[in-house]
Design an enzyme around this catalytic site. Structure first.
Site, PDB file in Angstrom:
ATOM      1  N   GLU A 291       0.727  -1.184  -0.047  1.00 30.64           N
ATOM      2  CA  GLU A 291      -0.001   0.233   0.046  1.00 30.64           C
ATOM      3  C   GLU A 291       0.999   1.200  -0.022  1.00 30.64           C
ATOM      4  OE1 GLU A 291      -2.865   0.153   3.063  1.00 30.64           O
ATOM      5  OE2 GLU A 291      -4.425   0.906   1.882  1.00 30.64           O
ATOM      6  N   HIS A 320       7.902 -26.666   0.867  1.00 31.65           N
ATOM      7  CA  HIS A 320       7.115 -27.954   0.069  1.00 31.65           C
ATOM      8  C   HIS A 320       6.152 -27.236  -0.686  1.00 31.65           C
ATOM      9  CE1 HIS A 320       8.982 -30.999   2.583  1.00 31.65           C
ATOM     10  NE2 HIS A 320       9.140 -30.041   3.519  1.00 31.65           N
ATOM     11  N   LYS A 433     -13.545   2.188  -2.954  1.00 30.60           N
ATOM     12  CA  LYS A 433     -14.425   2.674  -1.734  1.00 30.60           C
ATOM     13  C   LYS A 433     -15.759   3.359  -2.217  1.00 30.60           C
ATOM     14  CE  LYS A 433     -11.095   3.415   1.843  1.00 30.60           C
ATOM     15  NZ  LYS A 433     -10.404   4.222   2.577  1.00 30.60           N
TER      16      LYS A 433
HETATM   17  O1  PA5 Z   1      -2.891   2.018   5.739  1.00 33.20           O
HETATM   18  C1  PA5 Z   1      -4.024   2.346   5.840  1.00 33.20           C
HETATM   19  O2  PA5 Z   1      -4.347   3.738   5.692  1.00 33.20           O
HETATM   20  C2  PA5 Z   1      -5.273   1.497   5.441  1.00 33.20           C
HETATM   21  O3  PA5 Z   1      -4.905   0.296   5.597  1.00 33.20           O
HETATM   22  C3  PA5 Z   1      -6.203   1.640   6.661  1.00 33.20           C
HETATM   23  O4  PA5 Z   1      -5.470   1.441   8.164  1.00 33.20           O
HETATM   24  C4  PA5 Z   1      -7.547   0.914   6.457  1.00 33.20           C
HETATM   25  O5  PA5 Z   1      -8.034   1.316   5.413  1.00 33.20           O
HETATM   26  C5  PA5 Z   1      -8.319   1.084   7.691  1.00 33.20           C
HETATM   27  O6  PA5 Z   1      -8.772   2.593   7.804  1.00 33.20           O
HETATM   28  P1  PA5 Z   1      -9.214   3.005   9.185  1.00 33.20           P
HETATM   29  O7  PA5 Z   1      -8.390   3.175  10.192  1.00 33.20           O
HETATM   30  O8  PA5 Z   1      -9.342   4.702   8.736  1.00 33.20           O
HETATM   31  O9  PA5 Z   1     -10.703   2.527   9.418  1.00 33.20           O
END
Ligand code: PA5
Length: 464
Positions: A291, A320, A433
């Site tokens: 990410e 394996h 989203k």
């Molecule tokens: O790293 C990030 O920003 C995302 O993976 C968030 O952790 C994830 O989308 C969850 O977001 P939030 O904590 O706002 O619910």
């Protein structure tokens, strides 16, 4: 912890593959500029996780909160997703005995059981709510933004379950939100209903937040030593300021993985701990690396479509399975192994009359076998010309895990500079989203003109 990185270089592999040793000098020369960019961006408010080594007051507050709550409940239910769940899963499996929830109260030293729900699969949620006694549960809803659809949906289901069992007033005492200190829907609800709420520092992104109240509260509730987690993190932070690349473990790791990708096309970065207890760590790393580094545009907004693909594996299990591909498939991977030197071990007993093919195992320990397999696989990969590195952990305790987590966060931050991308945003997940919101009827999110949720023209479906 130590990073053994010699096997990233051609002279330690088959002579043909790997980074040529003299090119390390290029990386060494460029590193001060990388450090300077990080420093400059820190001044502008980025890289907020660098402040997490210094959290005395937060840690004391959480300890106090956990000590009070810890007495009253025997199950902690964590609701969150992505960066709000994966870190705590890592802490749980690395620092608590396997099958924690199945242990007796005495074996758990009377610390609560814990369930981390990180999806909206109805089967998992229904099963958890059937298993858990609402009178004895403490629910920690974690969402930095406070508006993530999955976490909100989990919360609404769990809240109705609590209200029904306990009544709305009592339900409030079973809840704590971990969210932005001032804004977002969860903060608003907390204020309105008098629900306890902890703050996620706004300057720390979700996937960099395990060492904030996001991970620290649930960790403290189940008896993890959070002071020592932070102490370990501080060690990694200290080492990351060293300007000499070869003395800066996180800087060097990021540089070598980037060079392997950029110079040699090794864009698959395998994370392969040799212990089940770091399986969740590998999943956490995957999110962090993917990410943060998978980006369409560079810092100047130019299209680059770059980013390594992280791949989780576990030794010895994957010997394996995926290791065949790592050994003989394309030369497009770097394998990082994590080994643990000291572990609670089990001796393989002697047993009369065993055939020779099995008898050699007697008297050794399972830990010895695991680590021998790690060394053998590293050597075999090297002989096949496959770049690999090993992170050596002396043991699994809170300090070492705090250091390992911070090491990876630092490496990710440095990698952002090597790749030329912003490691702290995730614009690519936004469209999905928005389309979900539209599909679920959230006001203000209409179906976007040219994009359809239905991919099938007549004839584009197969199956009965
Ligand atoms: O790293 C990030 O920003 C995302 O993976 C968030 O952790 C994830 O989308 C969850 O977001 P939030 O904590 O706002 O619910």
């Amino acid at each position: 912890m130590r990073l053994s990185y010699g096997r990233m270089f051609a002279d330690k592999l088959d002579g043909q593959h790997g980074i040529s040793r003299p090119r390390l000098a290029d990386l060494v020369q460029r590193f001060p500029a990388v450090l300077a960019e990080v420093e400059g961006r820190r001044q502008q408010g980025e890289y907020g996780f660098y402040g997490l080594g210094d959290q005395g007051e937060v840690v004391r507050g959480i300890r106090k909160f956990a000590d009070g709550v810890g007495q009253a409940y025997d199950h902690v239910l964590v609701l969150g997703i992505g960066g709000s769940a994966l870190g705590m899963k890592t802490l749980l499996s690395a620092l608590k005995p396997p099958a924690w929830n199945e242990l007796s109260d005495e074996a758990r030293e009377y610390f609560p059981r814990i369930t981390i729900l990180e999806n909206v699969d109805p089967a998992s949620i229904a099963a958890a709510l059937q298993r858990i006694d609402p009178r004895r549960v403490f629910v920690n809803v974690i969402s930095k933004s406070g508006g993530t659809a999955e976490t909100a949906a989990q919360y609404l289901v769990v809240r109705a379950w609590l209200d029904q069992a306990l009544g709305p007033d009592a339900a409030v005492r079973h809840l704590a939100f971990t969210t932005d200190p001032t804004k977002g829907p969860l903060r608003e609800l907390a204020t309105r209903e008098g629900i306890a709420a902890l703050a996620v520092p706004p300057e720390v992104g979700g996937r960099f937040s395990v060492l904030t109240p996001v991970g620290l509260l649930p960790a403290a509730l189940i008896g993890i030593d959070i002071e020592r987690l932070i102490q370990g993190a501080r060690r990694a932070l200290d080492e990351a300021t060293r300007p000499e690349l070869t003395k800066n473990p996180a800087g060097l790791y990021s540089a070598l993985l980037w060079a392997a990708d950029a110079w040699l096309g090794a864009r698959v970065h395998v994370m392969m701990p040799y212990t089940d207890r770091l399986r969740d760590f590998a999943a956490w790393f995957v999110q962090l690396w993917a990410e943060s580094l998978g980006k369409r545009s560079d810092r100047r907004g130019q299209p680059i479509f770059s980013g390594p693909t992280p791949l989780p594996a576990v030794g010895a299990t994957d010997q394996h399975s995926q290791v065949q591909l790592f050994m003989e498939g394309p030369f497009d991977k770097v394998v990082t192994m994590v080994r643990v030197d000291e572990m609670e071990d089990v001796r393989i007993p002697h047993r009369g009359g065993l055939p020779e093919e099995l008898a050699y195992l007697q008297g050794h320990t399972l830990g010895e076998l695991l680590n021998a397999e790690q060394e053998a696989t590293a050597a075999a990969l090297s002989r096949m010309g496959r770049m690999n590195a090993t992170i050596e952990l002396p043991r699994l305790d809170a300090e070492v895990i705090g250091e390992l987590i911070m090491f990876m966060q630092l490496a990710t931050g440095f990698a952002g500079v090597w790749y030329g991308v912003n490691p702290f945003d995730q614009p690519g997940v936004e469209l999905g989203k928005r389309l979900t919101f539209a599909a679920m009827g959230r006001p203000g999110f209409s179906r976007e003109g040219s994009i359809t949720l239905d991919p099938s023209l007549p004839g584009d479906l197969v199956g009965s």
